[in-house]
Design a protein around this motif. Structure first.
Motif, PDB file in Angstrom:
ATOM      1  N   VAL A  48      -2.305   4.294   5.927  1.00  0.00           N
ATOM      2  CA  VAL A  48      -2.339   2.992   5.258  1.00  0.00           C
ATOM      3  C   VAL A  48      -3.692   2.327   5.491  1.00  0.00           C
ATOM      4  O   VAL A  48      -4.311   1.792   4.564  1.00  0.00           O
ATOM      5  N   MET A  49      -4.176   2.393   6.740  1.00  0.00           N
ATOM      6  CA  MET A  49      -5.475   1.787   7.057  1.00  0.00           C
ATOM      7  C   MET A  49      -6.609   2.517   6.337  1.00  0.00           C
ATOM      8  O   MET A  49      -7.562   1.893   5.863  1.00  0.00           O
ATOM      9  N   GLU A  50      -6.511   3.844   6.230  1.00  0.00           N
ATOM     10  CA  GLU A  50      -7.528   4.616   5.506  1.00  0.00           C
ATOM     11  C   GLU A  50      -7.540   4.234   4.017  1.00  0.00           C
ATOM     12  O   GLU A  50      -8.601   4.117   3.405  1.00  0.00           O
ATOM     13  N   ALA A  51      -6.365   4.056   3.447  1.00  0.00           N
ATOM     14  CA  ALA A  51      -6.279   3.643   2.042  1.00  0.00           C
ATOM     15  C   ALA A  51      -6.899   2.268   1.848  1.00  0.00           C
ATOM     16  O   ALA A  51      -7.601   2.015   0.862  1.00  0.00           O
ATOM     17  N   ALA A  52      -6.670   1.375   2.798  1.00  0.00           N
ATOM     18  CA  ALA A  52      -7.255   0.039   2.722  1.00  0.00           C
ATOM     19  C   ALA A  52      -8.775   0.109   2.829  1.00  0.00           C
ATOM     20  O   ALA A  52      -9.492  -0.585   2.114  1.00  0.00           O
ATOM     21  N   ARG A  53      -9.276   0.978   3.729  1.00  0.00           N
ATOM     22  CA  ARG A  53     -10.733   1.144   3.855  1.00  0.00           C
ATOM     23  C   ARG A  53     -11.316   1.757   2.577  1.00  0.00           C
ATOM     24  O   ARG A  53     -12.379   1.342   2.126  1.00  0.00           O
ATOM     25  N   ASP A  96     -11.407  -5.018   5.439  1.00  0.00           N
ATOM     26  CA  ASP A  96     -11.976  -6.209   6.061  1.00  0.00           C
ATOM     27  C   ASP A  96     -11.262  -7.472   5.592  1.00  0.00           C
ATOM     28  O   ASP A  96     -10.960  -8.365   6.372  1.00  0.00           O
ATOM     29  N   PHE A  97     -10.986  -7.524   4.302  1.00  0.00           N
ATOM     30  CA  PHE A  97     -10.281  -8.683   3.747  1.00  0.00           C
ATOM     31  C   PHE A  97      -8.892  -8.804   4.363  1.00  0.00           C
ATOM     32  O   PHE A  97      -8.474  -9.899   4.750  1.00  0.00           O
ATOM     33  N   ILE A  98      -8.194  -7.709   4.475  1.00  0.00           N
ATOM     34  CA  ILE A  98      -6.845  -7.719   5.049  1.00  0.00           C
ATOM     35  C   ILE A  98      -6.897  -8.122   6.522  1.00  0.00           C
ATOM     36  O   ILE A  98      -6.076  -8.895   6.990  1.00  0.00           O
ATOM     37  N   ILE A 117       0.835  -1.206   0.000  1.00  0.00           N
ATOM     38  CA  ILE A 117       0.000   0.000   0.000  1.00  0.00           C
ATOM     39  C   ILE A 117       0.867   1.252   0.000  1.00  0.00           C
ATOM     40  O   ILE A 117       0.538   2.260  -0.623  1.00  0.00           O
ATOM     41  N   ARG A 118       2.028   1.191   0.644  1.00  0.00           N
ATOM     42  CA  ARG A 118       2.916   2.359   0.742  1.00  0.00           C
ATOM     43  C   ARG A 118       3.703   2.649  -0.537  1.00  0.00           C
ATOM     44  O   ARG A 118       4.474   3.610  -0.552  1.00  0.00           O
ATOM     45  N   PHE A 119       3.519   1.869  -1.586  1.00  0.00           N
ATOM     46  CA  PHE A 119       4.249   2.172  -2.821  1.00  0.00           C
ATOM     47  C   PHE A 119       3.891   3.552  -3.354  1.00  0.00           C
ATOM     48  O   PHE A 119       4.706   4.213  -3.973  1.00  0.00           O
TER      49      PHE A 119
END
Length: 171
Positions: free
Chosen positions: A156-161, A167-169, A144-146
């Motif tokens: 990073v968590m906001e980007a995942a959300r 949820d998958f992660i 995600i940090r690329f």
């Protein structure tokens, strides 16, 4: 739209060449019979007047005829080759983001070679939304940090959300 139209010109030219080749091949079915007739005539003259063997003449004529037919059949695969060229496009998004550098030629961004730009700055200027996500052999957090290497864990968590992957992660 102009740039896109210009980019398609190579494909259009290839399609026109492919259509012409297929048209010539399909339209030349009668040429196969004409060639066979000529080879039979010429082969019989070689046997009668020049001492050639009938089996050799027949084998040569058959090989030439069936070789031509096989070549005609092979040209139908041109469509598959053009599809393969078009499918090479997934290589663009990683080249543009400099996950890979090109082996030949160069990629320009506003006239500047892309390999002269700082990777951090380049990746911070664009986002990649791929239909087939590519994960590198590292942690999900680092993948995600690329786009922003100095991102906090919260970012990073906001980007995942935001990408509906949190949820998958977490699972």
């Amino acid at each position: 739209m102009t740039e896109f139209s210009m980019a398609l010109q190579g494909v259009v030219k290839f399609g026109l060449k492919q259509g012409l080749a297929k048209g010539l091949v399909v339209g030349s079915n009668s040429i196969t019979f004409a060639i066979w007739t000529f080879m039979a005539y010429y082969g019989s003259r070689m046997v009668m007047y020049h001492g050639a063997k009938g089996g050799t003449v027949y084998a040569a004529g058959t090989s030439i005829t069936f070789g031509g037919v096989a070549l005609r059949s092979a040209l139908s695969n041109l469509k598959d080759f053009s599809k393969a060229l078009a499918r090479g496009s997934p290589l663009w998004f990683p080249l543009l983001l400099r996950f890979y550098d090109p082996l030949g030629g160069e990629i320009l961004l506003d006239g500047a070679p892309i390999n002269t730009l700082q990777i951090k700055w380049l990746r911070s200027q664009m986002g990649l939304v791929s239909q087939k996500p590519t994960l590198f052999a590292t942690y999900i957090e680092e993948n995600i940090r690329f786009g922003k290497e100095d991102a906090t864990i919260q970012e990073v968590m906001e980007a995942a959300r935001a990408s509906n992957a949190h949820d998958f992660i977490s699972q």
